[in-house]
Design a protein around this motif. Structure first.
Motif, PDB file in Angstrom:
ATOM      1  N   PHE A   1      -0.025   3.102  -1.024  1.00  0.00           N
ATOM      2  CA  PHE A   1       0.121   1.508  -1.136  1.00  0.00           C
ATOM      3  C   PHE A   1       2.014   1.111  -1.447  1.00  0.00           C
ATOM      4  CE2 PHE A   1      -3.566   2.961  -2.530  1.00  0.00           C
ATOM      5  CZ  PHE A   1      -4.466   2.227  -2.451  1.00  0.00           C
ATOM      6  N   ARG A   2       1.984  -0.137  -0.540  1.00  0.00           N
ATOM      7  CA  ARG A   2       3.413  -0.422  -0.032  1.00  0.00           C
ATOM      8  C   ARG A   2       3.679  -1.999  -0.954  1.00  0.00           C
ATOM      9  NH1 ARG A   2       4.589   0.299   4.952  1.00  0.00           N
ATOM     10  NH2 ARG A   2       5.425   2.588   4.176  1.00  0.00           N
ATOM     11  N   TRP A   3       4.556  -2.727  -2.157  1.00  0.00           N
ATOM     12  CA  TRP A   3       4.498  -3.876  -2.314  1.00  0.00           C
ATOM     13  C   TRP A   3       5.033  -4.488  -1.154  1.00  0.00           C
ATOM     14  CZ3 TRP A   3       3.327  -5.853  -7.230  1.00  0.00           C
ATOM     15  CH2 TRP A   3       3.935  -7.207  -7.163  1.00  0.00           C
ATOM     16  N   ASP A   4       4.153  -5.414  -1.198  1.00  0.00           N
ATOM     17  CA  ASP A   4       4.053  -6.690  -0.289  1.00  0.00           C
ATOM     18  C   ASP A   4       5.090  -8.430  -0.678  1.00  0.00           C
ATOM     19  OD1 ASP A   4       2.077  -7.878  -1.714  1.00  0.00           O
ATOM     20  OD2 ASP A   4       1.015  -7.903   0.132  1.00  0.00           O
ATOM     21  N   GLY A   5       5.556  -7.874  -2.772  1.00  0.00           N
ATOM     22  CA  GLY A   5       6.098  -8.749  -2.730  1.00  0.00           C
ATOM     23  C   GLY A   5       5.335 -10.153  -3.793  1.00  0.00           C
ATOM     24  N   ALA A   6       4.280  -9.573  -3.570  1.00  0.00           N
ATOM     25  CA  ALA A   6       2.987  -9.891  -4.549  1.00  0.00           C
ATOM     26  C   ALA A   6       1.772  -9.238  -5.040  1.00  0.00           C
ATOM     27  CB  ALA A   6       2.256 -11.046  -4.331  1.00  0.00           C
ATOM     28  N   ALA A   7       1.384  -7.855  -4.528  1.00  0.00           N
ATOM     29  CA  ALA A   7       0.398  -6.881  -5.028  1.00  0.00           C
ATOM     30  C   ALA A   7       0.912  -6.301  -3.897  1.00  0.00           C
ATOM     31  CB  ALA A   7      -0.679  -7.364  -4.424  1.00  0.00           C
ATOM     32  N   TRP A   8       0.093  -4.403  -4.609  1.00  0.00           N
ATOM     33  CA  TRP A   8       0.676  -3.702  -3.917  1.00  0.00           C
ATOM     34  C   TRP A   8      -0.815  -3.231  -2.756  1.00  0.00           C
ATOM     35  CZ3 TRP A   8       4.584  -0.362  -4.707  1.00  0.00           C
ATOM     36  CH2 TRP A   8       5.095  -0.394  -5.688  1.00  0.00           C
ATOM     37  N   ARG A   9      -0.358  -3.235  -1.887  1.00  0.00           N
ATOM     38  CA  ARG A   9      -1.275  -3.160  -0.944  1.00  0.00           C
ATOM     39  C   ARG A   9      -1.241  -1.474  -0.101  1.00  0.00           C
ATOM     40  NH1 ARG A   9      -4.363  -7.209  -0.984  1.00  0.00           N
ATOM     41  NH2 ARG A   9      -3.570  -9.288  -1.565  1.00  0.00           N
ATOM     42  N   ASP A  10      -2.414  -1.193   0.861  1.00  0.00           N
ATOM     43  CA  ASP A  10      -2.314  -0.316   1.302  1.00  0.00           C
ATOM     44  C   ASP A  10      -2.006   0.176   2.730  1.00  0.00           C
ATOM     45  OD1 ASP A  10      -3.962   1.688   3.235  1.00  0.00           O
ATOM     46  OD2 ASP A  10      -5.534   2.437   1.108  1.00  0.00           O
ATOM     47  N   THR A  11      -1.179   0.758   3.201  1.00  0.00           N
ATOM     48  CA  THR A  11      -0.044   1.208   4.447  1.00  0.00           C
ATOM     49  C   THR A  11      -1.227   0.551   5.478  1.00  0.00           C
ATOM     50  OG1 THR A  11      -0.185   3.014   4.640  1.00  0.00           O
ATOM     51  CG2 THR A  11       1.910   1.786   3.801  1.00  0.00           C
ATOM     52  N   ARG A  12      -2.627   1.431   5.320  1.00  0.00           N
ATOM     53  CA  ARG A  12      -3.463   1.254   6.697  1.00  0.00           C
ATOM     54  C   ARG A  12      -4.980  -0.390   6.405  1.00  0.00           C
ATOM     55  NH1 ARG A  12      -5.532   7.894   5.645  1.00  0.00           N
ATOM     56  NH2 ARG A  12      -5.634   7.017   3.394  1.00  0.00           N
ATOM     57  N   ASP A  13      -5.038  -0.173   5.091  1.00  0.00           N
ATOM     58  CA  ASP A  13      -5.883  -1.158   5.798  1.00  0.00           C
ATOM     59  C   ASP A  13      -5.825  -2.378   4.410  1.00  0.00           C
ATOM     60  OD1 ASP A  13      -6.521  -0.721   3.000  1.00  0.00           O
ATOM     61  OD2 ASP A  13      -8.843  -0.065   3.745  1.00  0.00           O
ATOM     62  N   GLY A  14      -4.729  -2.794   4.307  1.00  0.00           N
ATOM     63  CA  GLY A  14      -4.251  -3.962   3.660  1.00  0.00           C
ATOM     64  C   GLY A  14      -4.631  -4.214   1.953  1.00  0.00           C
ATOM     65  N   GLY A  15      -5.514  -3.499   1.713  1.00  0.00           N
ATOM     66  CA  GLY A  15      -6.318  -3.067  -0.099  1.00  0.00           C
ATOM     67  C   GLY A  15      -5.652  -2.819  -0.892  1.00  0.00           C
ATOM     68  N   GLU A  16      -5.997  -3.484  -1.337  1.00  0.00           N
ATOM     69  CA  GLU A  16      -5.302  -4.017  -3.141  1.00  0.00           C
ATOM     70  C   GLU A  16      -5.209  -2.738  -3.777  1.00  0.00           C
ATOM     71  OE1 GLU A  16      -3.909  -4.556  -6.688  1.00  0.00           O
ATOM     72  OE2 GLU A  16      -6.297  -4.774  -6.182  1.00  0.00           O
TER      73      GLU A  16
END
Length: 106
Positions: free
Chosen positions: A70-85
């Protein structure tokens, strides 16, 4: 994001995960270990490990169903594969391993 910002955000996320797990009523042992490693051990012996990975600036989750980054997108930690929170993903994998519904919210 620099190292200091990452460390602060990751520490905040791990504390929030630990709090959410404590409040969820999940039947698991929850321990925040040295080095920012959060370990959940379920009654069936399975584990979920959540830790920060400084070099990649990610939070990593290891579960019976696989590994997730999971990578920080500025608002939430998002899965680097599917974008899930992150909290939604943890809810899903914890539910599967606990054998009971687990809903985690930040």
């Amino acid at each position: 994001m620099d190292e200091r910002q990452f460390e602060a955000l990751a520490a905040q996320a791990l504390r929030a995960i630990e709090r959410a797990l404590d409040e969820s009523g999940i039947d698991a042992d929850i321990e925040l270990k040295e080095g920012s490693v959060l370990e959940l051990e379920f009654g069936n012996g399975s584990k979920i490990i959540v830790n920060r990975h400084g070099a990649a600036r990610e939070i990593w989750v290891a579960a019976r169903s696989g590994g997730f980054h999971f990578r920080w997108d500025g608002a939430a930690w998002r899965d680097t594969r599917d974008g899930g929170e992150l909290f939604a993903a943890l809810s899903r994998v914890a539910s599967a391993q606990a054998g009971q519904p687990v809903r985690l919210a930040p």
